[in-house]
Design a protein around this motif. Structure first.
Motif, short mmCIF file in Angstrom:
data_model
loop_
_atom_site.label_atom_id
_atom_site.label_comp_id
_atom_site.label_asym_id
_atom_site.label_seq_id
_atom_site.Cartn_x
_atom_site.Cartn_y
_atom_site.Cartn_z
N ALA A 13 45.35 41.71 31.50
CA ALA A 13 44.96 40.30 31.57
C ALA A 13 45.89 39.39 30.77
N GLN A 14 46.77 39.96 29.98
CA GLN A 14 47.69 39.13 29.20
C GLN A 14 48.88 38.65 30.02
N TYR A 15 49.08 39.21 31.20
CA TYR A 15 50.22 38.86 32.03
C TYR A 15 49.74 38.31 33.37
N PRO A 16 50.56 37.51 34.04
CA PRO A 16 50.15 36.99 35.35
C PRO A 16 49.98 38.12 36.36
N LEU A 17 48.98 38.00 37.19
CA LEU A 17 48.70 39.04 38.18
C LEU A 17 49.79 39.14 39.24
N ASP A 18 50.60 38.13 39.38
CA ASP A 18 51.65 38.15 40.40
C ASP A 18 52.73 39.18 40.12
N ILE A 19 52.86 39.66 38.88
CA ILE A 19 53.92 40.62 38.59
C ILE A 19 53.54 42.04 38.99
N TYR A 20 52.27 42.26 39.31
CA TYR A 20 51.81 43.59 39.68
C TYR A 20 51.82 43.75 41.20
N LYS A 21 51.73 45.00 41.64
CA LYS A 21 51.65 45.26 43.07
C LYS A 21 50.38 44.67 43.65
N LYS A 22 50.37 44.47 44.94
CA LYS A 22 49.26 43.79 45.61
C LYS A 22 47.94 44.53 45.41
N TRP A 23 47.95 45.86 45.47
CA TRP A 23 46.70 46.61 45.33
C TRP A 23 46.13 46.48 43.92
N VAL A 24 47.00 46.38 42.91
CA VAL A 24 46.53 46.20 41.54
C VAL A 24 45.89 44.82 41.39
N THR A 25 46.55 43.83 41.97
CA THR A 25 46.01 42.46 41.93
C THR A 25 44.64 42.40 42.60
N ARG A 26 44.51 43.01 43.75
CA ARG A 26 43.22 42.99 44.46
C ARG A 26 42.16 43.77 43.70
N PHE A 27 42.53 44.91 43.12
CA PHE A 27 41.57 45.72 42.37
C PHE A 27 41.01 44.93 41.18
N PHE A 28 41.90 44.27 40.43
CA PHE A 28 41.46 43.54 39.25
C PHE A 28 41.02 42.11 39.56
N THR A 29 40.92 41.80 40.83
CA THR A 29 40.30 40.53 41.24
C THR A 29 38.94 40.77 41.87
N PHE A 30 38.82 41.81 42.70
CA PHE A 30 37.59 42.00 43.46
C PHE A 30 36.73 43.17 42.98
N VAL A 31 37.31 44.20 42.39
CA VAL A 31 36.52 45.34 41.93
C VAL A 31 36.13 45.16 40.47
N ILE A 32 37.11 44.99 39.62
CA ILE A 32 36.87 44.69 38.21
C ILE A 32 37.52 43.33 37.96
N PRO A 33 36.74 42.27 37.91
CA PRO A 33 37.29 40.91 37.99
C PRO A 33 37.93 40.37 36.71
N PHE A 34 38.94 41.07 36.19
CA PHE A 34 39.68 40.52 35.05
C PHE A 34 40.44 39.26 35.46
N GLY A 35 40.97 39.24 36.64
CA GLY A 35 41.73 38.08 37.11
C GLY A 35 40.88 36.85 37.32
N CYS A 36 39.59 37.05 37.55
CA CYS A 36 38.69 35.92 37.78
C CYS A 36 38.35 35.19 36.49
N VAL A 37 38.60 35.82 35.38
CA VAL A 37 38.22 35.22 34.10
C VAL A 37 39.28 34.27 33.60
N ASN A 38 40.55 34.64 33.72
CA ASN A 38 41.57 33.78 33.14
C ASN A 38 42.66 33.36 34.12
N TYR A 39 43.16 34.27 34.93
CA TYR A 39 44.33 33.96 35.75
C TYR A 39 44.04 32.99 36.89
#
Length: 87
Positions: A13-39
């Motif tokens: 969560a300390q880095y922008p989600l855009d630097i990760y692969k697409k599946w990582v971004t989707r996992f941490f947006t829809f399964v475990i929503p770390f991206g929904c909190v800050n990014y």
């Protein structure tokens, strides 16, 4: 596994989600929503929203709130069924 999701998620969560692969971004947006909190909310505030998903970016903190409900229910279930060793 739990350590990977907690400490690893905190580091992720300390880095922008855009630097990760697409599946990582989707996992941490829809399964475990770390991206929904800050990014995603930050992207909305900075007006860096792409496409027609403005509503998704704007309402993304609500996904985090929805995610906490099953977590609290599972926690309470575990606490009710916990048996101490008695020592």
């Amino acid at each position: 596994m739990i350590n990977i999701l907690t400490d690893g998620g905190k580091e992720l969560a300390q880095y922008p989600l855009d630097i990760y692969k697409k599946w990582v971004t989707r996992f941490f947006t829809f399964v475990i929503p770390f991206g929904c909190v800050n990014y995603l909310p930050l992207m909305f505030v900075l007006d860096r929203v792409e496409g027609s998903s403005v509503l998704l970016y704007m309402l993304s903190p609500l996904f985090g709130i929805v995610f906490i409900v099953p977590c609290v229910l599972l926690w309470n279930y575990g606490v009710r069924h916990y048996l101490s060793t008695g020592s």
